[in-house]
Enzyme design. Structure first.
Site, short mmCIF file in Angstrom:
data_model
loop_
_atom_site.label_atom_id
_atom_site.label_comp_id
_atom_site.label_asym_id
_atom_site.label_seq_id
_atom_site.Cartn_x
_atom_site.Cartn_y
_atom_site.Cartn_z
N GLY A 217 0.82 -1.21 0.00
CA GLY A 217 0.00 0.00 0.00
C GLY A 217 0.85 1.26 0.00
O GLY A 217 2.06 1.23 -0.26
N ILE A 218 0.19 2.36 0.35
CA ILE A 218 0.81 3.67 0.32
C ILE A 218 1.62 3.88 1.61
O ILE A 218 1.21 3.42 2.66
CB ILE A 218 -0.30 4.74 0.21
CG1 ILE A 218 -1.01 4.60 -1.14
CG2 ILE A 218 0.22 6.14 0.41
CD1 ILE A 218 -2.23 5.49 -1.29
N GLY A 219 2.73 4.60 1.51
CA GLY A 219 3.44 5.04 2.72
C GLY A 219 4.80 4.40 2.92
O GLY A 219 5.25 3.58 2.13
N ILE A 221 5.96 2.40 5.38
CA ILE A 221 6.11 1.02 5.86
C ILE A 221 6.11 0.00 4.72
O ILE A 221 7.01 -0.84 4.64
CB ILE A 221 5.05 0.70 6.95
CG1 ILE A 221 5.41 1.50 8.21
CG2 ILE A 221 5.00 -0.80 7.25
CD1 ILE A 221 4.37 1.49 9.30
N GLU A 240 -3.03 -3.19 -5.95
CA GLU A 240 -3.69 -2.06 -6.62
C GLU A 240 -2.66 -1.01 -7.02
O GLU A 240 -2.71 -0.45 -8.08
CB GLU A 240 -4.78 -1.45 -5.73
CG GLU A 240 -4.27 -0.73 -4.51
CD GLU A 240 -5.42 -0.15 -3.68
OE1 GLU A 240 -6.31 -0.92 -3.33
OE2 GLU A 240 -5.39 1.04 -3.40
N GLY A 338 -8.15 0.23 -1.35
CA GLY A 338 -8.36 -1.21 -1.47
C GLY A 338 -7.95 -1.98 -0.24
O GLY A 338 -7.71 -3.19 -0.32
N1 COA Z 1 -4.35 10.59 15.99
C1 COA Z 1 -3.97 11.83 15.66
N2 COA Z 1 -3.14 12.11 14.64
C2 COA Z 1 -2.69 11.07 13.92
C3 COA Z 1 -3.03 9.74 14.21
C4 COA Z 1 -3.91 9.52 15.29
N3 COA Z 1 -4.28 8.30 15.63
N4 COA Z 1 -2.42 8.92 13.34
C5 COA Z 1 -1.71 9.71 12.52
N5 COA Z 1 -1.87 10.99 12.87
C6 COA Z 1 -1.27 12.16 12.23
C7 COA Z 1 0.24 12.01 12.11
O1 COA Z 1 0.91 12.50 13.23
C8 COA Z 1 0.52 12.82 10.88
O2 COA Z 1 0.47 14.21 11.22
P1 COA Z 1 1.70 15.17 10.87
O3 COA Z 1 1.79 15.12 9.38
O4 COA Z 1 1.24 16.47 11.41
O5 COA Z 1 2.87 14.55 11.57
C9 COA Z 1 -0.68 12.57 10.00
O6 COA Z 1 -1.73 12.19 10.88
C10 COA Z 1 -0.45 11.45 8.98
O7 COA Z 1 -0.06 10.27 9.63
P2 COA Z 1 1.02 9.28 9.00
O8 COA Z 1 1.24 8.19 9.97
O9 COA Z 1 2.19 10.09 8.55
O10 COA Z 1 0.22 8.66 7.80
P3 COA Z 1 0.44 8.85 6.24
O11 COA Z 1 -0.06 10.17 5.79
O12 COA Z 1 1.81 8.44 5.82
O13 COA Z 1 -0.53 7.73 5.67
C11 COA Z 1 -2.36 6.32 5.46
C12 COA Z 1 -1.85 7.59 6.09
C13 COA Z 1 -2.49 6.48 3.93
C14 COA Z 1 -1.37 5.20 5.72
C15 COA Z 1 -3.66 5.93 6.08
O14 COA Z 1 -4.57 6.95 5.96
C16 COA Z 1 -4.22 4.67 5.47
O15 COA Z 1 -3.82 3.59 5.83
N6 COA Z 1 -5.23 4.76 4.58
C17 COA Z 1 -5.79 3.58 3.94
C18 COA Z 1 -5.15 3.44 2.63
C19 COA Z 1 -5.00 2.05 2.19
O16 COA Z 1 -4.70 1.16 2.95
N7 COA Z 1 -5.17 1.85 0.91
C20 COA Z 1 -4.92 0.56 0.32
C21 COA Z 1 -3.61 0.45 -0.32
S1 COA Z 1 -3.18 1.74 -1.45
#
Ligand code: COA
Length: 434
Positions: A217-219, A221, A240, A338
Site C-alpha cells: 500500500g501507500i506510505g 512502511i 492495486e 483497497g
Molecule cells: N491521531 C492523531 N493524529 C494522527 C493519528 C492519530 N491516531 N495517526 C496519525 N496521525 C497524524 C500524524 O501525526 C501525521 O500528522 P503530521 O503530518 O502532522 O505529523 C498525519 O496524521 C499522517 O499520519 P502518518 O502516519 O504520517 O500517515 P500517512 O499520511 O503516511 O498515511 C495512510 C496515512 C495512507 C497510511 C492511512 O490513511 C491509510 O492507511 N489509509 C488507507 C489506505 C490504504 O490502505 N489503501 C490501500 C492500499 S493503497
C-alpha cells in the site's frame, strides 16, 4: 498517414475549444491520480468562471497536484467529489468546498454503473496513440471501463505518460476530441522511511515465504518491507498500487512473478505514482499489466494466487482489533482504497496473510495509535472480524484466531511502553481482560 492518424488530426483541438464540450450540471469522471487531465481541467475552470457554468461535478481518486478547479470560490462551478482523500483535497473537503464518497476501491465501477447515470464526460491523460489507433491509460486503468457508458470521451495526450499494457486502452474511434499537453506528468518523491518503519519492515519480511504474491500500500512502511525482501526468491505482484520499490526488487532478481497462479510472469496493478524511473520501467514493458480496479481488487481474483501478502497501514486501532485507516476522529484524512479488498483477498488465498503495520504513536509519542476504543467519530475501515496480523515497532501479533482478551493483551504488548498501563486499566474497566 493512415486512417487512425487522419482521425486523430480531425479530433485534435485546443484546451479552450475542447472545454466547449462541457455544460452546466455535467457529471464528469476520470481515471485516478497522475492521469487526471490537468490541462483540460484548468481550461474548464477558466471557462466555468468566465461563463458562469454551474453544478459540474468532477469525480476523481487521489489528486496529486494543486489545481484551479479546487480553489476557494470554484465549488459553485465545479464540485470535486473525492474517491480517496489526499493532501490536495483534504482541506477543500474539511471546508465543505468538496466532498468525499466512501466506497471500497474495487466496488467503484459497479457502484457507478448501477447507481449513477451515464457520465456526461469521461476524460483523462493518456500516452500517445500507436499505429493501430490505441492510446494507453498509462499510470491508471482503474475506472477506464466507465468510458464505455460516457456520452463524450475527451483525452489529454501526453508524451511523458508511459504506455502500459493490460486492459487499459482506448481507441481513437471512441474519442470525441483530444488535446496535446507536453508538461511532464506528476512525479511523487519516495516516502521517508524511518528507523521504526525499517524495524516493522524487517518483522513482516520474516513472515513472507518465497513465491509469495505481494500487495504493497501507500506510505513508508510498505516500502520499508520491500527493502527487507532482498534475500527472497520468486515473489510476485498483484497489487492495486505499483510502487517504486517493486522496480528495485525486480532488478535485484527477487520479483519474477513466476509462482503466480493467474497472470503468471506479469506484474498486475491498477495504478502507480512515484519516480520517473518507475514510469520508464513500466513504459511498453510487457511484464507489467494494468487492469480496471474491479478486476485487480476483486477478493475472489486476488485469492486465486497462493500466499497472497497484503501490507497496509492505519491511523488507529482499538483493543477489539477494529482498525481506522481513513479519519482522525470524524475528520476524513484519506480513503479506504483497497485496504479491505486486499485484506479479504489475502485471507481467502491459500497461505495468505494480511498485515496492518503502523508506528505505535503519533505526534512525537504524545498519542497512542492503539486505543481502548476508537476516537469518537473515527470510522472502522477493517473490522475486527477481518483483521489478521498487526505490527508496530514493538512487535508483531496475529489477532486472527485470538479471543477478545487475548487480542487486547497482544495489542497492549505492541503499544508504546508509556501507554501500556493505561491501556491495561481501560481493558479491565471494559471487562475485556480480568
Ligand atoms: N491521531 C492523531 N493524529 C494522527 C493519528 C492519530 N491516531 N495517526 C496519525 N496521525 C497524524 C500524524 O501525526 C501525521 O500528522 P503530521 O503530518 O502532522 O505529523 C498525519 O496524521 C499522517 O499520519 P502518518 O502516519 O504520517 O500517515 P500517512 O499520511 O503516511 O498515511 C495512510 C496515512 C495512507 C497510511 C492511512 O490513511 C491509510 O492507511 N489509509 C488507507 C489506505 C490504504 O490502505 N489503501 C490501500 C492500499 S493503497
Amino acid at each position: 498517414m493512415n486512417k487512425w492518424q487522419e482521425m486523430y488530426k480531425e479530433k485534435l483541438t485546443t484546451p479552450s475549444e475542447i472545454v466547449k464540450h462541457f455544460k452546466s450540471g455535467d457529471f464528469c469522471i476520470s481515471n485516478g491520480q497522475v492521469t487526471e487531465p490537468i490541462a483540460i481541467l484548468d481550461a474548464l475552470a477558466d471557462r466555468a468562471k468566465q461563463e458562469n457554468l454551474t453544478g459540474i461535478t468532477h469525480y476523481n481518486l487521489l489528486p496529486l497536484r494543486q489545481q484551479k478547479y479546487m480553489e476557494p470560490g470554484m465549488e459553485k462551478h465545479i464540485r470535486h467529489i473525492s474517491l480517496f482523500v489526499s493532501g490536495y483535497d483534504r482541506e477543500p473537503i474539511w471546508e465543505g468546498r468538496a466532498d468525499y464518497l466512501p466506497s471500497f476501491y474495487g466496488s467503484l465501477p459497479k457502484m457507478f454503473q448501477e447507481l449513477f447515470p451515464a457520465p456526461d464526460v469521461f476524460y483523462c491523460t493518456v500516452s500517445p496513440m500507436d499505429k493501430h489507433g490505441y492510446f494507453s491509460f498509462g499510470t491508471a486503468a482503474d475506472l477506464g471501463e466507465l468510458r464505455r457508458r460516457a456520452k463524450k470521451i475527451l483525452l489529454e495526450v501526453n508524451p511523458t505518460m508511459p504506455r502500459t499494457h493490460g486492459q487499459c486502452f482506448v481507441h481513437i474511434s471512441e474519442v470525441t476530441a483530444l488535446i496535446e499537453n507536453n508538461e511532464p506528468i506528476t512525479e511523487v518523491p519516495p516516502p521517508r522511511i524511518s528507523d521504526k518503519d525499517k524495524a516493522i519492515g524487517g518483522m513482516i519480511a520474516e513472515e513472507i515465504p518465497n513465491g509469495a504474491t505481494l500487495q504493497l500500500g501507500i506510505g513508508g512502511i510498505p516500502n520499508a518491507v520491500a527493502g527487507a525482501l532482498l534475500d527472497k526468491k520468486d515473489l510476485g505482484v498483484h497489487s492495486e498500487m505499483f510502487c517504486d520499490s517493486m522496480v528495485d526488487l525486480y532488478h535485484a532478481g527477487v520479483i519474477t512473478n513466476g509462482c503466480k497462479k493467474i497472470n503468471k510472469g506479469k506484474f498486475v496493478a491498477t495504478f502507480t505514482f512515484g519516480a520517473r524511473s518507475t514510469y520508464d520501467f513500466i513504459d511498453d514493458n510487457p511484464t507489467v499489466e494494468f487492469y480496471p480496479v474491479d478486476y485487480v481488487n476483486d477478493p475472489y481474483v486476488i485469492a486465486q494466487n497462493d500466499n497472497v501478502i497484503s501490507i497496509n497501514s492505519c491511523m488507529e486501532i482499538d483493543l477489539f482489533g477494529q482498525i481506522c485507516s481513513e479519519s482522525i476522529g470524524p475528520k476524513n484524512f484519506s480513503g479506504i482504497g483497497g485496504q479491505l479488498d486486499f485484506v479479504r483477498g489475502a485471507m481467502a488465498s491459500k497461505g495468505g496473510k494480511s498485515f496492518i503495520a503502523f508506528s505505535s504513536t503519533a505526534k512525537k509519542d504524545t498519542i497512542s495509535k492503539i486505543k481502548p476504543v476508537l476516537t469518537t467519530g473515527a470510522v472502522v475501515s477493517t473490522t475486527r472480524n477481518d483483521v489478521d496480523y498487526v505490527v508496530t515497532e514493538y512487535g508483531i501479533a496475529r489477532l486472527r484466531g485470538l479471543t477478545c482478551s487475548q487480542r487486547a493483551k497482544e495489542l497492549i504488548r505492541l503499544a508504546h511502553p508509556k501507554f501500556r498501563e493505561e491501556l491495561t486499566q481501560a481493558a479491565k474497566e471494559m471487562h475485556i481482560i480480568p
